[in-house]
Design an enzyme around this catalytic site. Structure first.
Site, PDB file in Angstrom:
ATOM      1  N   ASN A 172     -28.224  -1.096   6.208  1.00  0.00           N
ATOM      2  CA  ASN A 172     -29.028  -0.511   5.144  1.00  0.00           C
ATOM      3  C   ASN A 172     -28.275  -0.407   3.810  1.00  0.00           C
ATOM      4  OD1 ASN A 172     -31.165   1.559   4.027  1.00  0.00           O
ATOM      5  ND2 ASN A 172     -29.180   2.595   3.911  1.00  0.00           N
ATOM      6  N   ASP A 205     -16.497   0.647   4.017  1.00  0.00           N
ATOM      7  CA  ASP A 205     -16.955  -0.216   2.935  1.00  0.00           C
ATOM      8  C   ASP A 205     -17.447  -1.494   3.606  1.00  0.00           C
ATOM      9  OD1 ASP A 205     -17.327  -1.990   0.880  1.00  0.00           O
ATOM     10  OD2 ASP A 205     -15.368  -1.668  -0.048  1.00  0.00           O
ATOM     11  N   VAL A 206     -18.746  -1.736   3.549  1.00  0.00           N
ATOM     12  CA  VAL A 206     -19.312  -2.866   4.306  1.00  0.00           C
ATOM     13  C   VAL A 206     -18.836  -4.225   3.789  1.00  0.00           C
ATOM     14  CG1 VAL A 206     -21.374  -1.599   5.075  1.00  0.00           C
ATOM     15  CG2 VAL A 206     -21.470  -2.958   2.952  1.00  0.00           C
ATOM     16  N   ASP A 215     -20.944   5.325   5.775  1.00  0.00           N
ATOM     17  CA  ASP A 215     -21.158   5.216   4.325  1.00  0.00           C
ATOM     18  C   ASP A 215     -19.808   5.111   3.631  1.00  0.00           C
ATOM     19  OD1 ASP A 215     -23.926   6.040   2.554  1.00  0.00           O
ATOM     20  OD2 ASP A 215     -22.039   5.971   1.450  1.00  0.00           O
ATOM     21  N   LYS A 230     -31.367 -10.159  -1.880  1.00  0.00           N
ATOM     22  CA  LYS A 230     -32.324  -9.751  -0.849  1.00  0.00           C
ATOM     23  C   LYS A 230     -33.000 -10.966  -0.207  1.00  0.00           C
ATOM     24  CE  LYS A 230     -31.506  -5.366  -0.954  1.00  0.00           C
ATOM     25  NZ  LYS A 230     -30.966  -4.678   0.229  1.00  0.00           N
ATOM     26  N   GLY A 262     -30.583   8.681   0.760  1.00  0.00           N
ATOM     27  CA  GLY A 262     -31.717   7.758   0.618  1.00  0.00           C
ATOM     28  C   GLY A 262     -32.321   7.312   1.945  1.00  0.00           C
ATOM     29  N   ILE A 263     -32.691   6.032   1.997  1.00  0.00           N
ATOM     30  CA  ILE A 263     -33.377   5.480   3.176  1.00  0.00           C
ATOM     31  C   ILE A 263     -32.476   5.535   4.411  1.00  0.00           C
ATOM     32  CG2 ILE A 263     -34.433   3.407   4.160  1.00  0.00           C
ATOM     33  CD1 ILE A 263     -35.052   2.555   1.190  1.00  0.00           C
ATOM     34  N   TYR A 320     -30.301  -8.980  -7.953  1.00  0.00           N
ATOM     35  CA  TYR A 320     -30.603  -8.152  -6.772  1.00  0.00           C
ATOM     36  C   TYR A 320     -31.572  -8.908  -5.856  1.00  0.00           C
ATOM     37  CZ  TYR A 320     -32.730  -4.192  -4.190  1.00  0.00           C
ATOM     38  OH  TYR A 320     -33.218  -3.350  -3.214  1.00  0.00           O
TER      39      TYR A 320
HETATM   40  P1  NAD Z   1     -29.282   4.607  -2.342  1.00  0.00           P
HETATM   41  O1  NAD Z   1     -28.503   4.108  -3.519  1.00  0.00           O
HETATM   42  O2  NAD Z   1     -29.981   5.895  -2.448  1.00  0.00           O
HETATM   43  O3  NAD Z   1     -28.315   4.661  -1.050  1.00  0.00           O
HETATM   44  C1  NAD Z   1     -27.482   3.580  -0.735  1.00  0.00           C
HETATM   45  C2  NAD Z   1     -26.345   4.070   0.135  1.00  0.00           C
HETATM   46  O4  NAD Z   1     -25.484   2.941   0.421  1.00  0.00           O
HETATM   47  C3  NAD Z   1     -25.468   5.125  -0.546  1.00  0.00           C
HETATM   48  O5  NAD Z   1     -25.249   6.220   0.316  1.00  0.00           O
HETATM   49  C4  NAD Z   1     -24.173   4.378  -0.847  1.00  0.00           C
HETATM   50  O6  NAD Z   1     -23.009   5.216  -0.856  1.00  0.00           O
HETATM   51  C5  NAD Z   1     -24.137   3.358   0.276  1.00  0.00           C
HETATM   52  N1  NAD Z   1     -23.284   2.209  -0.054  1.00  0.00           N
HETATM   53  C6  NAD Z   1     -23.258   1.527  -1.220  1.00  0.00           C
HETATM   54  N2  NAD Z   1     -22.299   0.594  -1.175  1.00  0.00           N
HETATM   55  C7  NAD Z   1     -21.717   0.682   0.057  1.00  0.00           C
HETATM   56  C8  NAD Z   1     -20.668  -0.023   0.695  1.00  0.00           C
HETATM   57  N3  NAD Z   1     -19.991  -1.000   0.060  1.00  0.00           N
HETATM   58  N4  NAD Z   1     -20.335   0.305   1.963  1.00  0.00           N
HETATM   59  C9  NAD Z   1     -21.004   1.315   2.593  1.00  0.00           C
HETATM   60  N5  NAD Z   1     -21.986   2.026   2.031  1.00  0.00           N
HETATM   61  C10 NAD Z   1     -22.339   1.707   0.774  1.00  0.00           C
HETATM   62  O7  NAD Z   1     -30.275   3.432  -1.975  1.00  0.00           O
HETATM   63  P2  NAD Z   1     -31.668   3.398  -1.155  1.00  0.00           P
HETATM   64  O8  NAD Z   1     -32.761   3.357  -2.142  1.00  0.00           O
HETATM   65  O9  NAD Z   1     -31.670   4.398  -0.075  1.00  0.00           O
HETATM   66  O10 NAD Z   1     -31.560   1.935  -0.548  1.00  0.00           O
HETATM   67  C11 NAD Z   1     -31.114   1.657   0.760  1.00  0.00           C
HETATM   68  C12 NAD Z   1     -31.390   0.191   1.035  1.00  0.00           C
HETATM   69  O11 NAD Z   1     -32.776  -0.056   0.871  1.00  0.00           O
HETATM   70  C13 NAD Z   1     -30.676  -0.770   0.088  1.00  0.00           C
HETATM   71  O12 NAD Z   1     -30.253  -1.918   0.803  1.00  0.00           O
HETATM   72  C14 NAD Z   1     -31.757  -1.133  -0.901  1.00  0.00           C
HETATM   73  O13 NAD Z   1     -31.517  -2.365  -1.515  1.00  0.00           O
HETATM   74  C15 NAD Z   1     -32.975  -1.146  -0.007  1.00  0.00           C
HETATM   75  N6  NAD Z   1     -34.251  -0.965  -0.696  1.00  0.00           N
HETATM   76  C16 NAD Z   1     -34.466   0.109  -1.506  1.00  0.00           C
HETATM   77  C17 NAD Z   1     -35.703   0.235  -2.141  1.00  0.00           C
HETATM   78  C18 NAD Z   1     -36.018   1.388  -3.059  1.00  0.00           C
HETATM   79  O14 NAD Z   1     -37.076   1.350  -3.699  1.00  0.00           O
HETATM   80  N7  NAD Z   1     -35.198   2.428  -3.151  1.00  0.00           N
HETATM   81  C19 NAD Z   1     -36.688  -0.725  -1.947  1.00  0.00           C
HETATM   82  C20 NAD Z   1     -36.438  -1.803  -1.116  1.00  0.00           C
HETATM   83  C21 NAD Z   1     -35.205  -1.914  -0.491  1.00  0.00           C
END
Ligand code: NAD
Length: 265
Positions: free
Chosen positions: A92, A65-66, A39, A165, A19-20, A161
């Protein structure tokens, strides 16, 4: 082509396995930074780090694990052992749980708060201690959300959620003020609707709750975006690398939108 001078900088990106976070890790590496790909999913962290290395970048995967203080401290100490210092932390990692507030049980609340809010606290503390000891400043960039500034509304069951945030935005502002004497700048980004596995989960689960076809919830959300397309993870990475760069040296304690106009405030 690199746009910013991040050569010699060392960055950690949490949740960088997909993801991001993954897009951000790849981009920071393209800008010349050495990147710790952190991760909870070991295989994904390794795969993203290998992708960076195969594109001639420098990366190191760390399983973390954060929500676990010892893990976050090890993540920083392994970074320093490997690369000698830490300049940039991107908080992130995050999770989403789909439920109205009335249906949010304590387990869901605790999991959300632990990863999304406590994770930011613990990683920032561990990173900032290292940055303060070294005395050369640093950057902390948190991935909040539009849901950190507004509530998702009746048809979008992401209330808990959103609470996490809002906490990230508050952590960003207060950390920014507390760490400013040390030259550590702290900001967060507020994305809109980003095409990642997290939004696939939201689409699937909300569609099931509403009894509508999979894909239609995402399509409805995308139709509201003023710039007329879904946000790509790279759109968020663009802002994060700017906030990590010298060009952002007068910006701290801010929550900056990158939402295609979805958040006009
Ligand atoms: P995603 O679910 O695709 O990826 C999240 C990553 O975080 C995964 O690789 C996961 O394994 C990792 N993760 C989860 N729990 C963890 C932990 N306890 N310790 C370490 N790693 C952990 O999500 P995304 O869409 O890429 O989102 C990334 C960030 O962006 C998040 O904080 C999300 O809330 C934020 N965000 C996402 C969006 C969206 O539309 N997708 C919008 C705004 C904000």
């Amino acid at each position: 082509m690199p746009r910013y001078e991040l050569n010699g900088q060392v960055a950690i990106v949490t949740g960088a396995g997909r993801g991001i976070g993954r897009a951000t890790a790849l981009r920071l590496a393209r800008e010349g930074a050495s990147v710790v790909v952190a991760d909870i999913n070991e295989a994904n962290a390794k795969a993203a780090a290998e992708e960076i290395e195969s594109a001639a970048g420098t990366a190191y995967p760390v399983t973390v694990d954060v929500t676990n203080r010892a893990d976050t401290e090890r993540m920083v100490s392994e970074t320093v052992a490997r690369f000698g210092k830490l300049d940039i932390l991107v908080n992130n990692a995050g999770i989403a749980v789909i439920a109205s507030l009335m249906d949010t049980d304590e387990a869901a609340w605790d999991a959300l708060m632990d990863v999304n809010a406590k994770g930011v606290l613990l990683c920032s503390q561990a990173a900032a201690r290292q940055m303060i000891d070294r005395g050369n400043g640093g950057r902390i960039i948190n991935n909040a959300s539009g849901a950190g500034k507004t509530v998702p509304g009746r048809g979008t069951p992401l209330g808990a959620y959103a609470a996490t945030k809002h906490a990230v935005v508050a952590l960003t502002k207060q950390f920014g003020l507390e760490l400013s004497p040390h030259g550590i700048l702290v900001n967060c980004v507020c994305p809109g609707i980003v095409d990642t596995p997290m939004w696939e989960l939201i689409d699937r689960e909300v569609a099931q709750l509403e009894g509508v076809p999979v894909g239609s919830v995402k399509a409805r959300a995308v139709a509201r975006i003023p710039v007329g397309r879904i946000q790509e993870p790279e759109d968020v990475a663009n802002l994060i690398v700017f906030l990590a760069s010298e060009d952002a040296s007068y910006i701290t304690a801010q929550a900056v939108n990158v939402s295609g106009g979805l958040l006009p405030y």
